[in-house]
Scaffold this motif. Structure first.
Motif, mmCIF file in Angstrom:
data_model
loop_
_atom_site.group_PDB
_atom_site.id
_atom_site.type_symbol
_atom_site.label_atom_id
_atom_site.label_comp_id
_atom_site.label_asym_id
_atom_site.label_seq_id
_atom_site.Cartn_x
_atom_site.Cartn_y
_atom_site.Cartn_z
ATOM 1 N N LYS A 45 0.773 -1.047 -0.117
ATOM 2 C CA LYS A 45 0.098 0.041 0.148
ATOM 3 C C LYS A 45 0.928 1.180 0.109
ATOM 4 C CE LYS A 45 -3.659 -2.318 2.573
ATOM 5 N NZ LYS A 45 -3.145 -3.539 2.904
ATOM 6 N N ILE A 316 -10.085 5.733 6.222
ATOM 7 C CA ILE A 316 -9.789 4.666 5.220
ATOM 8 C C ILE A 316 -9.007 3.516 5.871
ATOM 9 C CG2 ILE A 316 -8.378 4.094 3.234
ATOM 10 C CD1 ILE A 316 -8.949 6.884 2.341
ATOM 11 N N ARG A 320 -11.132 -0.440 5.846
ATOM 12 C CA ARG A 320 -10.850 -1.325 4.629
ATOM 13 C C ARG A 320 -11.112 -2.744 4.998
ATOM 14 N NH1 ARG A 320 -5.556 -3.329 6.498
ATOM 15 N NH2 ARG A 320 -5.233 -2.376 8.555
#
Length: 322
Positions: A45, A316, A320
């Protein structure tokens, strides 16, 4: 904001980080380049270098120095992944074979050492003693966190406070160092630097808490790892700690035995107890509390697109599913 909107805030700088990563992976030993490139390019990520760039932009100056610092952070993180996979005898990460599964433990450890060394070379080039102090201290704490986790494998007596200490060291510390070192690189107030440091810490704690609950309810294909790995390895995380504290005596005993034994023989029974005690809900709530605190620390920063992106990233991180 979605993750694509967050990334768009530092899109050009991120491209520069990718370019610098490729340049700095150069080595006179082909196997070093091959393994380092494999792990760096394996689809992570890149949250930690993203934090450096967004913190710098929120403070008004995301320049070439910030790009170099973001690359340093990514190399430090990648080195820990190489070493962790050897320690955990992992054979899968992000849906691909781990470096140690492909090339063996010794090359993986040594290439991890190479990445640490390259990171410190670049750190010296930054010419900032405050940054060097933050990152050198952080790498020590990260190593201690990993050892602390190792010493508590198959230890069902790990407390929630001790667990929080472990995840701060092994995960949240590098998040914290990412935002803190970005602040140290720029001319900002001590209050702003502290706010970004605490933001990074709370975000990292939230991130790991979600990782630990996803180990029991995530999608193995989406995550690129096997669900239940933590229990199989005897790792005691918050869902297990909360379940043992809120289950019946017999249920708690079953979980303790499963932790000591390792493996997945008791996975279905343990998961049923985790669901009954709402331990995943408890873990998720703790993650949201960390994310809320992270956002509160950003209030000291001037309003900007980068600040909005940092705020969005906190949510976020906890919403997730991978």
């Amino acid at each position: 904001m979605q993750i694509k909107d967050v990334l768009a805030v530092v899109n050009d700088e991120f491209k520069s980080v990718d370019q610098l990563i490729n340049e700095q992976l150069a080595s006179r030993v082909p196997l070093v380049e091959k393994i380092a490139d494999y792990i760096v390019s394996s689809g992570g990520k890149r949250i930690r270098p993203l934090l450096v760039l967004m913190s710098a932009k929120a403070l008004g100056n995301c320049d070439a120095q910030a790009v170099k610092l973001a690359t340093v952070i990514e190399f430090l993180h990648t080195a820990t992944l190489l070493h962790d996979d050897v320690v955990d005898t992992s054979d899968m990460r992000r849906g691909n074979p781990t470096a140690n599964a492909k090339w063996g433990n010794a090359p993986s450890v040594l290439v991890g050492d190479f990445l640490y060394s390259r990171a410190f070379q670049m750190m010296v080039e930054l010419g900032s003693l405050p940054v060097m102090n933050i990152l050198s201290s952080a790498t020590c704490i990260i190593a201690e966190g990993e050892v602390l986790q190792l010493t508590n494998v198959k230890n069902p007596d790990l407390t929630e406070a001790q667990y929080m200490d472990v995840i701060h060291g092994k995960t949240a510390m590098l998040f914290e160092a990412s935002t803190h070192s970005a602040a140290a690189l720029l001319d900002c107030s001590a209050a702003q630097a502290k706010a970004l440091q605490e933001y990074g810490k709370e975000l990292g704690m939230a991130f790991q808490l979600v990782d630990d609950l996803l180990d029991y309810e995530g999608d193995a294909v989406a995550m690129g790892k096997n669900v239940g790995d933590d229990l199989a390895e005897g790792k005691v995380t918050l869902p297990l700690i909360h379940a043992m504290a809120n289950a019946t005596e017999d249920e708690s005993r079953l979980i303790r035995q499963a932790i000591r034994k390792g493996g997945l023989d008791d996975m279905q029974s343990v998961f049923a107890i985790i669901q009954k005690t709402k331990s995943l809900d408890y873990t998720r709530q703790k993650a949201y509390e960390c994310a809320d605190r992270a956002q509160q620390h950003l209030e000291l920063l001037a309003d900007s697109e980068a600040k909005q992106a940092l705020n969005a990233l906190a949510m976020i991180a906890v919403q997730r599913n991978t």
